[in-house]
Each structure stands twice: as C-alpha cells, then as structure tokens.
Scaffold this motif. Structure first.
Motif: not given
Length: 175
Positions: A1-23
């Motif tokens: 459960m804890f690892l899934e929470l970490i994976a979900t947070a990393i997915a959000g951060i990575a996606t935000a980072g890609m959008v900021m790079l695209l911007n």
C-alpha cells in the motif's frame, strides 16, 4: 500500500514535470493550471491502473498448488465511477490443492486450506472441512476435536450450493 502511494505521487510529479518542460519548449504558451491538472489526472490514472492490475499481480505471485476457486468483482460505486464501465476483481478465494487431506474412513470428506485474498485486507488462511456428498462445509477455526477415527466431532456445517466453485475445485465435482 505504501509503495503504491509512492508510485502514485511519483507519477503525478513526473507528469507535472513533463508538462512544465513542454511549456518551456513552447515558450510559455500553456496556461498555468495545466501542470497541476495533468498531475492530478496522472495520479488518478495510476490509481485506476493499480486497482485493475492487482488481481493479475497477485495471481502471478501465488505459490505452486494454490488455485483460485472464486474471484469476486468489485461492485460499482459512485466514488469509483469507472467500475460502472468495467468492474475489477478486488478479492478472491484460493484453495491449496497440495494441502487436501482425505480420511480413508470418510472418503466423502476433504480437509483443505482456503486462502482469502482482499485488495486492502490482510491474507486469511482457514482450514475447511468439506463434505462432498451433502454438499456442506465447516470452518475449523476454534477448539476442533477429532474422534479416534479421524472424524471431526460436531463441526459447524454450512450448506453449499451443488455448483459452488470452491466445492467443484476441492471435490472435483463437475458443476
């Protein structure tokens, strides 16, 4: 459960980072709200992906001899609207075929270990006595007493349907 929470947070951060790079690449043409919305959608997508892949991931880790007897699909719920479109398995019962024990004096009865798996629940192992002829079963959890013949004394029998998948698996009875 804890690892899934970490994976979900990393997915959000990575996606935000890609959008900021695209911007940055597009010269700042994207609205400021795109990065947090994309991160939120990525985290929801990751959560949904983990829910739908839990069953197959769990099955791949089952030891030899443990066979799924009855998968149970998640009921549709308003807080998970995707379950109305495609339900997923969030719990199941498995039987340890290698643990099936028989008594020569009682050939219609089988003693087997059943495992109850749940998405957000701890694993439960319950030894169960099955009467394949009746059909009925009794969980052997507290103060089980055996006669000298190996028969369980006064089990708490629960009736089963003749086509119950657990009975079919343990008793080898075609449904």
């Amino acid at each position: 459960m804890f690892l899934e929470l970490i994976a979900t947070a990393i997915a959000g951060i990575a996606t935000a980072g890609m959008v900021m790079l695209l911007n940055r690449v597009t010269g700042g043409r994207l609205p400021r709200w795109v990065a947090p919305v994309a991160a939120g959608l990525a985290m929801i997508g990751m959560t949904i992906s983990m829910e739908y892949s839990w069953y197959s991931r769990t099955l791949s880790n089952l030891p030899e001899g443990v066979v799924v007897a009855q998968p149970v699909e998640k009921s549709p719920s308003f807080y998970q609207p995707w379950t109305y479109v495609a339900p997923y398995v969030d719990r199941f019962v498995a039987a340890d075929e290698l643990s099936v024990r028989r008594n020569a004096d009682l050939p219609e009865q089988r003693l087997v270990d059943l495992y109850f798996f749940g998405r957000w629940a701890p694993l439960s192992k319950v030894p169960v006595l099955m009467d394949c002829d009746m059909p009925r079963m009794a969980a052997l959890v507290d103060d089980v007493k055996y006669a000298s013949t190996g028969e369980v004394i006064a089990p708490d029998w629960v009736p089963m349907e003749t086509d119950d998948p657990i009975r079919t698996l343990v008793c080898g009875v075609p449904s």
